[in-house]
Design a protein around this motif. Structure first.
Motif, PDB file in Angstrom:
ATOM      1  N   UNK A  51       0.840  -1.212   0.000  1.00  8.74           N
ATOM      2  CA  UNK A  51       0.000   0.000   0.000  1.00  8.74           C
ATOM      3  C   UNK A  51       0.870   1.255   0.000  1.00  8.74           C
ATOM      4  N   UNK A  52       1.869   1.282   0.868  1.00  5.29           N
ATOM      5  CA  UNK A  52       2.767   2.446   0.926  1.00  5.29           C
ATOM      6  C   UNK A  52       3.565   2.553  -0.368  1.00  5.29           C
ATOM      7  N   UNK A  53       4.086   1.428  -0.835  1.00  6.45           N
ATOM      8  CA  UNK A  53       4.915   1.409  -2.034  1.00  6.45           C
ATOM      9  C   UNK A  53       4.187   1.873  -3.279  1.00  6.45           C
ATOM     10  N   UNK A  54       2.902   1.563  -3.385  1.00  9.69           N
ATOM     11  CA  UNK A  54       2.139   2.017  -4.551  1.00  9.69           C
ATOM     12  C   UNK A  54       2.076   3.541  -4.600  1.00  9.69           C
ATOM     13  N   UNK A  55       1.930   4.164  -3.444  1.00  6.48           N
ATOM     14  CA  UNK A  55       1.930   5.628  -3.382  1.00  6.48           C
ATOM     15  C   UNK A  55       3.317   6.155  -3.734  1.00  6.48           C
ATOM     16  N   UNK A  56       4.349   5.519  -3.181  1.00  5.07           N
ATOM     17  CA  UNK A  56       5.727   5.965  -3.436  1.00  5.07           C
ATOM     18  C   UNK A  56       6.115   5.817  -4.897  1.00  5.07           C
ATOM     19  N   UNK A  57       5.842   4.660  -5.484  1.00  2.00           N
ATOM     20  CA  UNK A  57       6.278   4.423  -6.861  1.00  2.00           C
ATOM     21  C   UNK A  57       5.555   5.360  -7.826  1.00  2.00           C
ATOM     22  N   UNK A  58       4.304   5.676  -7.541  1.00  2.00           N
ATOM     23  CA  UNK A  58       3.572   6.635  -8.384  1.00  2.00           C
ATOM     24  C   UNK A  58       4.199   8.026  -8.282  1.00  2.00           C
ATOM     25  N   UNK A  59       4.570   8.421  -7.071  1.00  4.98           N
ATOM     26  CA  UNK A  59       5.215   9.725  -6.878  1.00  4.98           C
ATOM     27  C   UNK A  59       6.581   9.761  -7.558  1.00  4.98           C
TER      28      UNK A  59
END
Length: 182
Positions: A51-59
């Motif tokens: 969940x955290x990584x999906x936000x990070x990778x998009x950013x």
């Protein structure tokens, strides 16, 4: 390839390998087992990272796209400010200070291995792709909003280092759970 970029890429590949090893041979019950009611299962550790990584990778992807459009290039080696190095160091295992996950990043308990593990591995591939795309960019000047608040931005290099450190932190947590399995 820039040696720092290559190092980040290798970190995400190692994390994917470690996650596969960690989940190998587990039953659904073992994958979802909590050592205590207030402790996360292996599933919850990987779900949280996803969940955290999906936000990070998009950013990261948006920051890389913008940096390429603006021509923010550099060859490194890149030095990061003291406060960014501190954030990375505090995230890295072993845990020095426990930090509760923000509500939106608290994982759902009871998800199957067949849902969580492939999604987590796909995320590692996305991190690898974005890391490779960052080659040739100025890893210090390109800024990426953090998943906690868009008001705080880290350099691209520190973002990649922090994301990998965060993943290692929770993989170490999941490894401790696995060691305690009956």
């Amino acid at each position: 390839m820039n040696p720092q970029v290559e190092d980040y890429r290798q970190q995400f590949e190692r994390i994917a390998s470690e996650a596969k090893e960690l989940a190998a041979g587990l039953t659904e019950a073992q994958f979802n087992w909590r050592p205590a009611p207030d402790e996360w299962s292996i599933e919850e550790c990987l779900a949280h990272l996803t969940v955290v990584g999906q936000v990070e990778v998009e950013a990261v992807e948006k920051a890389v796209d913008l940096a390429k459009a603006k021509g923010i290039t550099g060859t490194g080696p890149f030095e990061y400010p003291v406060w960014e190095r501190f954030i990375v160091r505090e995230t890295e295992p072993p845990v020095r200070h426990r930090m509760p996950a923000p509500k939106r990043f608290v994982p759902v308990h009871g998800q199957p291995i067949t849902g969580i593990l492939p999604t987590f591995l796909h995320l590692q591939r996305q991190f690898t792709i974005q890391t490779e795309r960052a080659d040739g960019l100025d890893l210090r000047r390109v800024k990426v909003p953090t998943p906690i608040t868009r008001l705080l931005k880290l350099s691209l290099g520190a973002t990649l280092a922090q994301a990998a450190a965060h993943e290692r932190r929770h993989l170490a947590q999941a490894r401790r759970v696995r060691e305690r399995l009956r």
